[in-house]
Design an enzyme around this catalytic site. Structure first.
Site, PDB file in Angstrom:
ATOM      1  N   GLN A   1       0.827  -1.211   0.000  1.00 31.35           N
ATOM      2  CA  GLN A   1       0.000   0.000   0.000  1.00 31.35           C
ATOM      3  C   GLN A   1       0.859   1.258   0.000  1.00 31.35           C
ATOM      4  OE1 GLN A   1      -1.862   0.840   3.756  1.00 31.35           O
ATOM      5  NE2 GLN A   1      -3.642   1.817   2.826  1.00 31.35           N
ATOM      6  N   GLY A   2       0.669   2.131  -0.996  1.00 31.82           N
ATOM      7  CA  GLY A   2       1.444   3.376  -1.069  1.00 31.82           C
ATOM      8  C   GLY A   2       0.577   4.591  -0.784  1.00 31.82           C
ATOM      9  N   TYR A   3       0.368   4.869   0.468  1.00 34.68           N
ATOM     10  CA  TYR A   3      -0.440   6.026   0.874  1.00 34.68           C
ATOM     11  C   TYR A   3       0.426   7.082   1.553  1.00 34.68           C
ATOM     12  CZ  TYR A   3      -5.182   4.201   0.044  1.00 34.68           C
ATOM     13  OH  TYR A   3      -6.338   3.765  -0.512  1.00 34.68           O
ATOM     14  N   SER A   4       0.941   6.729   2.751  1.00 36.45           N
ATOM     15  CA  SER A   4       1.644   7.713   3.578  1.00 36.45           C
ATOM     16  C   SER A   4       2.924   8.207   2.912  1.00 36.45           C
ATOM     17  CB  SER A   4       2.028   7.088   4.926  1.00 36.45           C
ATOM     18  OG  SER A   4       0.877   6.754   5.642  1.00 36.45           O
TER      19      SER A   4
ATOM     20  N   GLU B   1     -10.455  -0.879   6.177  1.00 37.53           N
ATOM     21  CA  GLU B   1      -9.356  -1.101   7.095  1.00 37.53           C
ATOM     22  C   GLU B   1      -9.842  -0.923   8.532  1.00 37.53           C
ATOM     23  OE1 GLU B   1      -4.716   0.404   7.494  1.00 37.53           O
ATOM     24  OE2 GLU B   1      -6.071   1.467   6.183  1.00 37.53           O
TER      25      GLU B   1
ATOM     26  N   SER C   1      -4.692   7.523  12.816  1.00 38.97           N
ATOM     27  CA  SER C   1      -4.347   7.415  14.238  1.00 38.97           C
ATOM     28  C   SER C   1      -5.606   7.569  15.092  1.00 38.97           C
ATOM     29  CB  SER C   1      -3.352   8.513  14.618  1.00 38.97           C
ATOM     30  OG  SER C   1      -4.014   9.763  14.648  1.00 38.97           O
TER      31      SER C   1
ATOM     32  N   GLU D   1      -6.256   9.539  17.357  1.00 41.22           N
ATOM     33  CA  GLU D   1      -6.644  10.951  17.500  1.00 41.22           C
ATOM     34  C   GLU D   1      -7.471  11.390  16.286  1.00 41.22           C
ATOM     35  OE1 GLU D   1      -3.593   9.732  18.172  1.00 41.22           O
ATOM     36  OE2 GLU D   1      -3.835   9.903  20.339  1.00 41.22           O
TER      37      GLU D   1
END
Lengths: 377, 400
Positions: free
Chosen positions: B126-129, B245, B385, B387
């Site tokens: 997965q290439g997200y962040s 997810e 996250s 938060e």
């Protein structure tokens, strides 16, 4: 798998909600709470007319034969309305014990009158030095001339000032903490030698301290078998524990909603305080604690309804949870309401006080956690 | 109100239980039970076993080779999988990119990619962040510029799990910078990891494991036919994916069986004069954690019952990710407490099958407890996250 309410439960919920919306606003509640009896007798008799008082009474005793899930449905709504009428002491505790252990003659003498709203009753389940142990019974009942003589003291009899009949656990044999040897007696409040000291409690309800000094009781006032009162006492207390937990979930729901609403309307620094992230996250925590409590409550109600092996664990678990979550939500609701939160005028403080009382009733969080920790896995 | 299964559901549970007891590779379960890491070959092998059984894609519709299971069946399956201590499906293909392709991809893409995902012939990552785009994912900068019938990709992705094994990567890339909202210029692109210009740099996590990577793209040419759906709509597709997810992330079953193993261990492991189970302070913490687990179980069941009866998941489902990951971390932390000094050995060589028990320092479950604890600090960080989850609940559930 179905976690929805059935048709009868939905009607019951609707009936209680409508009554509270139409006839039981906060000012009315305060008026009843501050009255001499601490509740409204006409309102209580309306509950009986609406059939709420017989929902959990067995069919052979003239009730609807409902169970813990139905009890949960009623109590959660009574919680939302912060209702002070004595459902817990009359129906869950006194009628609960009479239904389980009373003879037919005793049921016809007391049970119908209690559910009909004609007789006020209470259960003296706490002794001054018992803590939360209902089996800690030092009040004695001695056999004398075809009857019994009771001596001792009880600390916190809900509805004790209004009760015309009080169920009193007393020891007929055994040592202080023994489960065997506890006998249940139905005592007339006007009995000679019985002193009832009625007092207000912080949550807007009333209770009484009672002293028994040579109180004479006849054989036909013994509920169930002599020395075998613990099981029905314990079962009624388990139901009552579930009941106050359901009430607490209703209260936590209201407090969370009211806090969210208030934060959206309260403007400081030119913006609603609901736009502050530190408050948003705390309200999410309140919401989470409330929903997790509701989930456990459903487990406990179903476990008690099925009389499953998990029932005891489930009751300890939900009361522990309500103790922790109730304190958290109550304190946060007051904090986020700011100065208004600590006034007598605003309902929030009174919901908070009721949650605090529930935290203590039938064992606080630590007491229930101790029981859980000692259970085999 | 009940949480009982139907006779058909109970029969299904027996079938799944029997599968894990008899037909699942037992050497892989043995590795799991002895805290030995699975190799790439192990992972490919057991996924192929699931494929041959017809259970490679519990969440897919049957027309693409999925099981077509009901919500309750999926729940039962995941629970039995955790009870057997079997590994969980690698999510990148079957849970993440697969549903995006069959929902938004064209027929050619479905035919090209879905069968290989199902059969586990291709390993996806997965290439997200990116370094500058974590919680604020929409600030991502990796560019894909159209040049004829190819996109030219430049930039870097990070925290890419097991990219070192991957054949393909699905990426969110910026195809347009001239947009009103940053989210609008983002597209969803499938990239062959063997393309010239891709390089991988390992990142070791705090437990010393090579689990994640940086993936760098230097003028990587990607055929424009690898664009999924419409250009500029990648953010919308990616959000759907993040929701997939999120529900899987509660991990209730995993926590439940981890807690049961901990209870057994507390009865055995002598600390001082008696087993840990005789220590009231520890047992109170364990009991409190079990209450939280039960609450989460029933919150999940409420969501399940709602979906099973054809309704949308209730708002309570929004708390599953936060509550689930916090619980998991609490269980891991208790395991470290239970292990005591035996949480301290950091002897990675002993976590292999040919390391005899007699030469091990401590039991695997104990010495591995701290590594699991350290590693699972990630669960409250990834997938949005906790938060960020709270921001989402505040906005979309509480209306703040």
């Amino acid at each position: 798998m179905d976690l929805s309410l059935n048709e009868m439960q939905l009607m019951l919920a609707d009936s209680v909600e409508k009554f509270i919306a139409n006839d039981y606003d906060f000012e009315t509640r305060q008026k009843y709470a501050e009255s001499r009896t601490g509740f409204s007798l006409p309102v209580w008799q309306t509950f009986a007319e609406l059939g709420w008082t017989t929902v959990t009474i067995g069919e052979k005793d003239g009730g609807f034969g409902g169970g813990p899930v139905d009890l949960m449905v009623i109590m959660e709504r009574l919680g939302r309305g912060l209702v002070v009428e004595p459902f817990l002491s009359n129906i869950v505790l006194a009628a609960g014990i009479l239904g389980r252990a009373g003879s037919n003659e005793q049921k016809s003498r007391w049970l119908a009158a209690i559910t009909g709203g004609e007789l006020q009753a209470g259960l003296a389940f706490v002794e001054p030095s018992a803590g939360y142990e209902i089996n800690s019974v030092q009040t004695t009942a001695t056999r004398e001339s075809g009857g019994w003589v009771l001596n001792g003291a009880k600390a916190y009899v809900l509805n004790g000032g209004s009760a015309e009949m009080i169920l009193v656990p007393a020891r007929t044999s055994g040592q202080r903490l023994e489960r065997d040897g506890i006998t249940l007696f139905a005592i007339d409040a006007s009995s000679k030698g019985l002193t009832i000291r009625d007092y207000a409690t912080v949550d807007g309800q009333r209770a009484a301290e009672i002293l028994l000094d040579q109180v004479n009781v006849a054989d036909d006032q013994v509920i169930g078998e002599v020395g075998k009162g613990f099981d029905s006492l314990n079962s009624a207390i388990n139901d009552a524990t579930l009941a106050v937990c359901a009430e607490a979930v209703g209260i936590m729901t209201v407090l969370t909603e009211k806090t969210i609403e208030y934060s959206k309307n309260r403007v400081q620094f030119g913006v609603p305080i609901s736009s502050f992230q530190s408050l948003q996250h705390r309200m999410v925590d309140m919401y989470t604690a409330c929903e997790q409590s509701r989930s456990l409550l459903m487990w406990a109600a179903m476990a008690l309804a099925d009389d499953s092996d998990e029932a005891e664990r489930a009751v300890h678990s939900i009361k522990y949870q309500v103790g922790i979550a109730g304190k958290h939500i109550g304190e946060e609701a007051v904090q986020i309401h700011g100065g208004m939160g600590v006034t007598w005028e605003l309902d929030v403080a009174h919901y908070f006080k009721r949650l605090t009382a529930i935290g203590i009733q039938f064992g606080n969080a630590d007491w229930h956690l101790d029981r859980l920790a000692a259970m085999p896995g | 109100m009940n949480v009982t299964f139907t006779d058909e559901e109970l029969a299904f549970r027996d079938e799944v239980k029997s599968f894990f007891e008899n037909d699942f590779p037992q050497d892989i379960l043995e590795k799991q039970n002895r805290s030995v890491a699975l190799s790439r070959e192990d992972m490919v092998r057991w996924h192929k076993v699931m494929y041959r059984r017809g259970w490679a894609a519990p969440n897919w519709p049957t027309e693409y080779g999925g099981t077509g299971w009901s919500t309750v069946q999926k729940y039962i399956f995941a629970d039995e999988q955790a009870r057997a201590n079997a590994p969980a499906f690698l999510p990148f293909g079957v849970s993440m990119v697969g549903p995006i392709i069959y929902t938004y991809g064209n027929d050619a893409q479905k035919q090209r990619f879905l069968p290989d995902i199902l059969e586990f012939n291709t390993w996806w990552c997965q290439g997200y962040s990116e370094a500058g785009a974590g919680s604020d994912l929409a600030s991502l900068k990796t560019r894909a510029d159209l040049d004829g019938d190819h996109y030219v990709v430049n930039g870097s992705k990070t925290w890419t799990t097991l990219a070192q094994y991957a054949d393909w990567i699905f990426c969110l890339v910026r195809t347009n910078t001239d947009v009103a909202r940053r989210q609008e210029g983002i597209s969803f692109l499938l990239i062959d990891m063997n393309s010239p210009g891709i390089s991988i740099k390992p990142i070791l996590l705090l437990d010393g494991e090579h689990e994640v990577n940086e993936v760098h793209f230097d003028n990587v040419r990607v055929p424009s036919e690898n664009l999924v759906g419409e250009e500029g709509k990648g953010w919308t597709y990616g959000k759907v994916l993040l929701q997939h997810e999120r529900t899987g992330i509660a991990g209730v079953s995993g926590s439940r069986y981890a807690l049961q193993r901990l209870r057994k261990q507390a009865g055995k492991a002598v600390r001082g004069a008696e087993p840990l189970a005789g220590n009231p302070t520890f047992m109170r913490k364990l009991a409190a954690t079990e209450v939280e687990l039960k609450a989460l179980e029933y919150t999940e069941l409420r969501t399940l019952a709602s979906v099973a009866s054809g309704k949308a998941p209730g708002p309570e489902s929004s708390i599953l990710k936060i509550a689930g990951t916090e619980l998991r971390q609490q269980v891991d932390s208790l395991c470290v407490e239970a292990a005591g000094y035996y949480a301290l050995p950091y002897v990675r060589d002993q976590y292999t099958m040919d390391s005899p028990d007699s030469e091990r320092i401590g039991e695997g479950a104990e010495t591995n407890s701290s590594l699991t604890y350290f590693n699972n600090r990630k669960v409250s960080i990834f997938g949005g996250s906790n938060e960020i989850q709270k921001n989402i609940i505040a906005k979309h559930v509480l209306g703040l």
